[in-house]
Write an enzyme that holds these catalytic residues in place. Structure first.
Site, PDB file in Angstrom:
ATOM      1  N   LEU A 351       6.722 -37.720 -49.781  1.00 10.89           N
ATOM      2  CA  LEU A 351       6.498 -38.542 -48.594  1.00 10.89           C
ATOM      3  C   LEU A 351       6.354 -37.700 -47.342  1.00 10.89           C
ATOM      4  O   LEU A 351       5.750 -38.128 -46.360  1.00 10.89           O
ATOM      5  CB  LEU A 351       7.656 -39.525 -48.410  1.00 10.89           C
ATOM      6  CG  LEU A 351       7.861 -40.555 -49.527  1.00 10.89           C
ATOM      7  CD1 LEU A 351       9.130 -41.355 -49.277  1.00 10.89           C
ATOM      8  CD2 LEU A 351       6.658 -41.475 -49.634  1.00 10.89           C
ATOM      9  N   GLY A 352       6.931 -36.514 -47.350  1.00 12.24           N
ATOM     10  CA  GLY A 352       6.873 -35.658 -46.178  1.00 12.24           C
ATOM     11  C   GLY A 352       7.966 -34.616 -46.237  1.00 12.24           C
ATOM     12  O   GLY A 352       8.659 -34.459 -47.243  1.00 12.24           O
ATOM     13  N   GLU A 353       8.112 -33.861 -45.142  1.00 15.46           N
ATOM     14  CA  GLU A 353       9.106 -32.789 -45.126  1.00 15.46           C
ATOM     15  C   GLU A 353       9.601 -32.592 -43.707  1.00 15.46           C
ATOM     16  O   GLU A 353       8.822 -32.604 -42.749  1.00 15.46           O
ATOM     17  CB  GLU A 353       8.517 -31.485 -45.663  1.00 15.46           C
ATOM     18  CG  GLU A 353       9.546 -30.391 -45.828  1.00 15.46           C
ATOM     19  CD  GLU A 353       9.059 -29.287 -46.754  1.00 15.46           C
ATOM     20  OE1 GLU A 353       9.803 -28.310 -46.924  1.00 15.46           O
ATOM     21  OE2 GLU A 353       7.956 -29.423 -47.301  1.00 15.46           O
ATOM     22  N   GLY A 354      10.907 -32.449 -43.568  1.00 17.64           N
ATOM     23  CA  GLY A 354      11.512 -32.217 -42.261  1.00 17.64           C
ATOM     24  C   GLY A 354      12.444 -31.045 -42.304  1.00 17.64           C
ATOM     25  O   GLY A 354      12.395 -30.210 -43.213  1.00 17.64           O
ATOM     26  N   GLY A 355      13.326 -30.964 -41.284  1.00 16.75           N
ATOM     27  CA  GLY A 355      14.235 -29.836 -41.198  1.00 16.75           C
ATOM     28  C   GLY A 355      15.197 -29.759 -42.361  1.00 16.75           C
ATOM     29  O   GLY A 355      15.648 -28.688 -42.744  1.00 16.75           O
ATOM     30  N   PHE A 356      15.529 -30.903 -42.934  1.00 17.41           N
ATOM     31  CA  PHE A 356      16.454 -30.928 -44.065  1.00 17.41           C
ATOM     32  C   PHE A 356      15.793 -30.419 -45.337  1.00 17.41           C
ATOM     33  O   PHE A 356      16.373 -29.686 -46.126  1.00 17.41           O
ATOM     34  CB  PHE A 356      16.927 -32.377 -44.268  1.00 17.41           C
ATOM     35  CG  PHE A 356      17.868 -32.572 -45.415  1.00 17.41           C
ATOM     36  CD1 PHE A 356      19.236 -32.580 -45.207  1.00 17.41           C
ATOM     37  CD2 PHE A 356      17.402 -32.761 -46.698  1.00 17.41           C
ATOM     38  CE1 PHE A 356      20.113 -32.770 -46.256  1.00 17.41           C
ATOM     39  CE2 PHE A 356      18.266 -32.952 -47.757  1.00 17.41           C
ATOM     40  CZ  PHE A 356      19.628 -32.954 -47.527  1.00 17.41           C
ATOM     41  N   GLY A 357      14.544 -30.799 -45.532  1.00 20.89           N
ATOM     42  CA  GLY A 357      13.831 -30.492 -46.757  1.00 20.89           C
ATOM     43  C   GLY A 357      12.865 -31.616 -47.086  1.00 20.89           C
ATOM     44  O   GLY A 357      12.695 -32.551 -46.305  1.00 20.89           O
ATOM     45  N   VAL A 359      11.084 -34.983 -48.800  1.00 19.82           N
ATOM     46  CA  VAL A 359      11.494 -36.333 -49.168  1.00 19.82           C
ATOM     47  C   VAL A 359      10.469 -36.885 -50.150  1.00 19.82           C
ATOM     48  O   VAL A 359       9.262 -36.780 -49.927  1.00 19.82           O
ATOM     49  CB  VAL A 359      11.581 -37.252 -47.933  1.00 19.82           C
ATOM     50  CG1 VAL A 359      12.034 -38.655 -48.327  1.00 19.82           C
ATOM     51  CG2 VAL A 359      12.521 -36.665 -46.893  1.00 19.82           C
ATOM     52  N   ASP A 470      20.863 -38.226 -32.691  1.00 22.61           N
ATOM     53  CA  ASP A 470      19.455 -37.879 -32.924  1.00 22.61           C
ATOM     54  C   ASP A 470      18.620 -39.147 -33.095  1.00 22.61           C
ATOM     55  O   ASP A 470      17.791 -39.243 -33.990  1.00 22.61           O
ATOM     56  CB  ASP A 470      19.323 -36.975 -34.151  1.00 22.61           C
ATOM     57  CG  ASP A 470      17.967 -36.262 -34.189  1.00 22.61           C
ATOM     58  OD1 ASP A 470      17.323 -36.144 -33.128  1.00 22.61           O
ATOM     59  OD2 ASP A 470      17.554 -35.831 -35.284  1.00 22.61           O
TER      60      ASP A 470
END
Length: 652
Positions: A351-357, A359, A470
């Site tokens: 689905l995508g990727e953010g600072g955590f890792g 998804v 946040d």
């Protein structure tokens, strides 16, 4: 919703008198037609149905489409005469015929009963505990003498305890009193009631919403009441109900005293109330857990319940996380099960990727869609957030918070499993030129109110006092009905009941949504979230990002631009062009005013979330003029340095 007219009484009301009537939306039925005949049929039968019901409550339907009439009636729980109950409902029908002639819908509030009928049966199922179309308030103009803080605390304590008692009874009705002589204020009496078809949880939530509408002015009056269709409350300095009170409430901070009026003792009644609340809730929770485990057995055959007192993980720092494998709040998934659900974390499922890792979207063998949040390998910072989010969100349950289904830990793999929300995140819509048209004003307002309710729960009503830190559109997820759910608790802070602020050297969040005291000094409090919420309101209304300088004339951000337009009474220029033709101007202007109050530079000037919810749900509240917003002379950027759930494309 704040766009609905509010009926507000300003004169004393005698027992049994008409309190309020709300006529329909201008849609009439034909004289001597089928609809009128069906309505007459209900008027003839519903009074006896209500009065003969053990809960003094009934719903009914008459006729077929398009002339079906739906109705609901409820008598006050202390009305002991069946005749009086039936007569009150009959009088409600008669009043509607006089004051709302030919209207297809009407709501009538008498002191002893309420009636609602309509050609639209949506108000019957499922019960809506957040509607304001039937909101009625009455406040005595006299104040209780004494310290305002003590008075307000006593009134709220009395109403909260009575609300809890009502939510645990089959009739959803309770009365109470507080002997406040020890704190030099009058003895207070209370009544709370819900329609009996509400669940215990919905009844309590409905009543708490009404209590939260009380502000510093109304909470010190010598009497008042708030009613909506599904629940109502009242308090006075005199006995206004029949029979003995359900419970006695001791003023906060004082010792229980012998009760000279009723044999109910504080220590006993309190224990009974607590037991009555805890036992049903615990039983229901246990049943749900058992049912879930039973139904999940098919697709959890390979699951290994991890039951360890502590486990050491590797990252930039060595941390210990104590995790129980059989806790009731969430499930521990087997890593193989997660692999199967996500097709081995295939790119097609990403689905995508953010600072955590990254998804991923997943599908369990039972058919349940999930969102799998996978911690990036060797990320010490990511693990801290993973630990924080599991420990926190597993203990939070609210309709406007994303639901954590479970987690998985195997070797270096740290995974969170959430409910899958098909409509992605708020920023996916409001900042896209094509998709923004999908959100009309009513949807935007519902999203604003839903976020506010979620934040109020975090700040005040949850088992923990939580500051999100946040909050931004990409962390507001939307379910299939576009209801908002706050997500990403990796940066959240938990506080005890005696504290609600702190300071950190590690300022993490997203510039443009950070309150100035947090961005510059690391100081955070619930007012930090209030600031972020104000920014989000302005972005929802305008369709512009706070940091989109080129869209804000000579201003460096959306906040200053909005404040200037509002001060010059040009606020309509701020509104997204896709909703202007259908907007309700007074409602929009009020929302902009509320947003600007939230983003004021000094935290002390900002309202609490209790205040915000009250302002959003009651048109009777007079709003203050906002001072100039924060960052009025400082440029903000749109760096998303600390987002731990992902960018706008990385959504559940």
């Amino acid at each position: 919703m704040i766009s609905v007219p509010l009926f507000l009484a300003l004169v004393p009301l005698a027992a049994g008198e008409l309190l309020a009537q709300f006529c329909g939306n201008g849609i009439n039925f034909t004289a001597n037609g089928t609809y009128q005949s069906n309505l007459a049929s209900l008027a003839a039968t519903l009074p006896s149905n209500v009065s003969s019901s053990p809960n003094l409550f009934a719903t009914a339907t008459a006729g077929g489409a398009p002339d079906t009439v739906y109705a609901l009636a409820l008598c006050r729980g202390d009305v002991t005469s069946a005749t009086a109950c039936g007569d009150c409902v009959a009088a409600s029908f008669q009043n509607a015929s006089r004051t709302c002639p030919m209207d297809r819908s009407a709501t009538i509030f008498y002191d002893d009963c309420l009636l609602r009928f309509s050609g639209d049966g949506g108000f019957l199922a499922p019960p809506n505990i957040t509607e304001n179309a039937t909101l009625f308030q009455y406040w005595n103009q006299e104040n209780i003498l004494g310290d305002a803080g003590v008075v307000a605390g006593n009134v709220r304590e009395l109403l909260n305890e009575t609300a809890r008692a009502a939510a645990t009874t089959a009739r959803r009705f309770a009365t109470g009193f507080m002997d406040a002589s020890s704190v030099s204020i009058p003895t207070l009496y209370s009544l709370t009631q819900c329609t009996p078809d509400l669940t215990s949880g919905d009844c309590l939530a409905c009543l708490r919403r009404l209590i939260d509408m009380m502000n510093s002015t109304t909470s010190v009056r010598v009497g008042g009441r708030i009613l909506v269709l599904r629940c109502n409350l009242r308090f006075e300095k005199f006995v206004f109900y029949s029979g003995e009170p359900t419970l006695r409430v001791t003023p906060p901070g004082s010792s229980p005293a012998p009760d000279p009026i009723t044999p109910i003792k504080r220590n006993k009644s309190k224990s009974v109330v607590i037991a009555a609340i805890v036992s049903p809730v615990a039983a229901v929770a246990l049943c749900l857990i058992v049912c879930y485990c039973f139904r999940s057995r098919r697709f959890r055959e390979g699951k290994r319940l991890q039951k360890r007192r502590s486990r050491r993980f590797q990252g930039e720092d060595e941390l210990v996380w104590e995790m129980e494998g059989e806790i009731s709040e969430f499930s521990v998934f087997d890593f193989h099960q997660v692999l199967v659900a996500t097709d081995n974390f295939s790119e097609e499922k990403k689905l995508g990727e953010g600072g955590f890792g990254p998804v991923y979207k997943g599908l369990l063998s039972e058919g349940l869609e999930i969102a799998v949040k996978r911690l990036a390998s060797h990320s010490g910072q990511g693990f801290i957030e993973f630990k924080n989010e599991v420990q926190l969100i597993a203990k939070l349950q609210h309709r406007n918070l994303v639901r954590l289904l479970g987690c998985c830990s195997q070797g270096e793999e740290k995974i969170l499993v959430y409910e899958y929300l098909p409509n992605k995140s708020l920023d996916f819509y409001i900042f896209d030129a094509k998709r923004t048209a999908l959100l009309d004003w009513n949807k935007r307002l519902a999203i604003i109110e839903g976020i506010a309710q979620g934040l109020l729960y975090l700040h005040k009503h949850s088992r923990l006092r939580v500051i999100h830190r946040d909050l931004k559109p990409s962390n507001i997820l939307l379910d299939s009905e576009m209801n908002p759910k706050i997500s990403d608790f990796g940066l959240a802070k938990i506080f005890s009941s005696n504290s609600n602020e702190g300071t950190t050297r590690r300022v993490a969040g997203t510039y443009g949504y950070m309150a100035p005291e947090y961005a510059s000094e690391g100081h955070f409090s619930p007012k930090s979230d209030v600031f972020s919420f104000g920014v989000i309101i302005l972005e929802i209304i305008s369709g512009k990002r706070n940091a989109s300088v080129h869209q804000c004339e000579d201003f460096i951000n959306l906040l200053g631009y909005a404040w200037k337009l509002f001060a010059e009474e040009r606020w309509l220029e701020l509104v997204d062009a896709s909703v202007v033709p259908n907007c309700q101007s007074s409602c929009m202007m009020r929302c902009i005013n509320i947003a600007l109050l939230c983003v004021q530079e000094n935290a002390i000037d900002r309202p609490t979330m209790s205040d915000v919810v009250a302002m959003l749900t009651s048109e009777s509240m007079v709003l203050d003029e906002p001072k100039h917003p924060a960052y009025f002379h400082v440029r903000v950027t749109n760096h998303d340095e600390s987002s731990t759930y992902g960018t706008s494309s990385a959504k559940m």
